[in-house]
Structure formats: C-alpha cells, structure tokens
Scaffold this active site. Structure first.
Site, short mmCIF file in Angstrom:
data_model
loop_
_atom_site.label_atom_id
_atom_site.label_comp_id
_atom_site.label_asym_id
_atom_site.label_seq_id
_atom_site.Cartn_x
_atom_site.Cartn_y
_atom_site.Cartn_z
N SER A 1 0.83 -1.20 0.00
CA SER A 1 0.00 0.00 0.00
C SER A 1 0.87 1.26 0.00
CB SER A 1 -0.96 -0.05 1.19
OG SER A 1 -1.93 0.96 1.11
N HIS B 1 -7.87 -5.02 -0.52
CA HIS B 1 -6.70 -4.28 -0.06
C HIS B 1 -6.29 -4.81 1.31
CE1 HIS B 1 -4.13 -0.69 -0.36
NE2 HIS B 1 -4.22 -0.65 0.95
N ASP C 1 -10.21 -3.85 -4.72
CA ASP C 1 -9.38 -2.79 -4.15
C ASP C 1 -9.54 -1.54 -5.01
OD1 ASP C 1 -7.42 -1.12 -3.11
OD2 ASP C 1 -5.78 -2.56 -3.35
#
Length: 314
Positions: free
Chosen positions: A158, A283, A253
């Site tokens: 991320s 995610h 996501d």
C-alpha cells in the site's frame, strides 16, 4: 469472482474498525484502530525466524527505528528493506510483524523493516526521506545485514509499496543496484482517474474517500507536488532501467487499476515485471494470510517470485 468467503466473514468487523473519518480524527486514534485490526488477523504463534532485533539507523531528522529479522540458517543471505502500509499515517513494525516474519522465513532473507515518520505530523517528504536514508544505510553497510551486495531488494504494501517504488526509482538514478522490488497493492498515481476507484469505492476495507483523505494528509492538494515522481511514481519521466518488479493487486481494491497501470508502464519501459491481480481479495491481503487460504496462496506466490529474483545461484 465473488469475494473470498474467509474475508467476507470478517469484513463487516474490519469495516467497522476502519470507518472512522480520517481527516478529522486524531491520528493516534487511527493508529490504535489499525493495531486492533491487525490483532484480529494475527497468528496465534508468530512465524519462527532465526532472530529479531529492534534497533535504529541514522536518518535525516534523527534515528529511524528498524526491526531486523534474520533467517535461521547462518551465513550470507539476501536482504530486503520493507516499508509498512497504513496510508502514510498508521501502521508500524508491530502491525506488519507477521508479514515481515514470513518474508524472512520464506525468502531466506534478512528483512529490515522500517518505521518511518508518519503524516499528518510529518507529511511528505519525511516518510520518503526516512525510507531512503534507511535503504542507503543498509546498502552502504550490507556486511552487517545479508552481506550479499548484489541481492538487495525493497518491498512494501500500500503506502509502503508507494515508498518502495519511489526508492527503487531513486536508487536507479543514483546508480545503486537493486535486485528486485515487491509492490503489494501500491498507490502509484495520486491524481489519476481509474475505474476501480468507482467500482470498489466502499465496502472493501479501504474506501475511495479514505484514499482522498490519506493522500491529502500526506501530500496536500497542490497538483504540482502530487504529480511528482516522488509522490506518484507512475508519473516519472522514465521508468527504464528499474529493478525487476513483482506487483500484486486485488480485485476488490480501489487502488487496483493504478497498480496494474504501473505494471504495464514498467513493461512498456522494458522492465521485467511479474504482475498478478488476485481475484476475490481486497486491499491489505498480505496481513490476512492467517485467515484466508486465498490470501495465503497469494502471499506464497509473491514471496516465491521475490525469492527467485534473490537466488544467488541465478
């Protein structure tokens, strides 16, 4: 493909933990919520590694905390510098301990996890500068880590994947070699317009509103800054000559499409790329391997791909 059943079973609880408004909430409250969420997906018994050491390396504003994981087998080993996710605001060495322990074990690598300064107290460029300083230090003192100068990689998930991608570009520009970069569901383009931002806007842990708030707190609203390569690595003038990339995205996501766009841009620049969009996942799935067989399989594949690029026999 439907949402992975194991993740669906806990998603309502996870969404409740992460539903706190980001821009208007004390960052310490957000960080505690992230720690609580990580605790719900943790292993009963941590993955065994050879040793774990909490220490620090020099940074631009003082020492940068790091956690060094060493494999059980002694002798020279590859080294991976890992940057945790959390939107540049939350996340720490503990929230990703299960991820980095497994990376150490699976890759047989020394893993140096970096706890960089975080927004909003320390917005861009502070997180980038800390990660760069830590990676330079490891590269310059590789004999203290894995001791294989040509087998150094960066990795992250991320926001940490965003930082890893930017560090890889900086290392290329400094003529510093990297063997690989592992980018799990990376944020690559702050001002792009991607279908996944609409298709997966709500209901899958990370929301499109969350992304807007996190990016605002990290890099503000000035397009001139947000579109620099140090914030949006997809917008770099050139991607040629970068380290081989392993890129993971998830079907549900909102960041999916910009991660896939970065993989395609790297391929267009003739960079070696392994990319996989994992159906049914969301995610943050790197942290979910204890709960989800599908997430576990994804992590197994990603770490195997990184291990292959760190293999000293190749």
């Amino acid at each position: 493909m439907p949402l992975d059943p194991a993740i669906a079973a806990v998603l309502d609880q996870a969404n409740a933990v992460t539903s706190t408004p980001i821009r208007t909430t004390d960052p310490q409250v957000l960080r505690e919520a992230q720690r609580q969420l990580s605790a719900t997906t943790g292993l009963t018994h941590p993955t065994d590694v050879g040793s774990v050491q909490d220490t620090a390396v020099p940074g631009p504003a003082g020492d940068v905390p790091v956690r060094i994981y060493r494999p059980a087998a002694g002798g020279p080993a590859p080294t991976v510098v890992f940057f945790h996710g959390g939107g540049w605001i939350t996340g720490d060495l503990d929230t990703h301990d299960l991820v980095t322990r497994r990376l150490c074990r699976d890759a047989g690598a020394v893993v140096v996890a970096v706890h960089y300064r975080r927004a909003p107290e320390h917005p861009f460029p502070a997180p980038y500068e800390d990660c760069l300083a830590a990676t330079r230090h490891v590269a310059d003192h590789i004999e203290q880590y894995g001791a294989q100068r040509d087998r150094l990689a960066v990795a992250g998930d991320s926001a940490g994947a965003n930082l890893a991608a930017v560090i890889a570009q900086t290392f290329r520009d400094e003529n510093r070699p990297l063997a690989a970069q592992l980018l799990a569901y990376p944020a690559t383009d702050f001002d792009g317009n991607y279908p996944s931002r609409t298709e997966n806007a709500t209901g899958y842990l990370l929301t499109t509103e969350n992304i807007a708030d996190l990016q605002h707190l990290y890099a503000g609203d000035d397009p001139a800054l947000r579109r620099t390569a140090q914030v949006s690595p997809l917008r770099a003038q050139s991607l040629a000559g970068l380290a081989p990339a392993i890129i993971a995205t998830a079907q549900y996501d909102p960041l999916r499409d910009e991660g896939l766009a970065y993989a395609q841009a790297l391929r267009n620049a003739e960079v070696e790329v392994f990319v996989r969009n994992y159906d049914g996942l969301i995610h943050g799935f790197l942290n979910m391997f204890p709960l989800s067989p599908a997430a576990d399989a994804a992590v197994t594949e990603l770490y195997a791909q990184l291990t292959a690029r760190l293999d000293t026999t190749v």
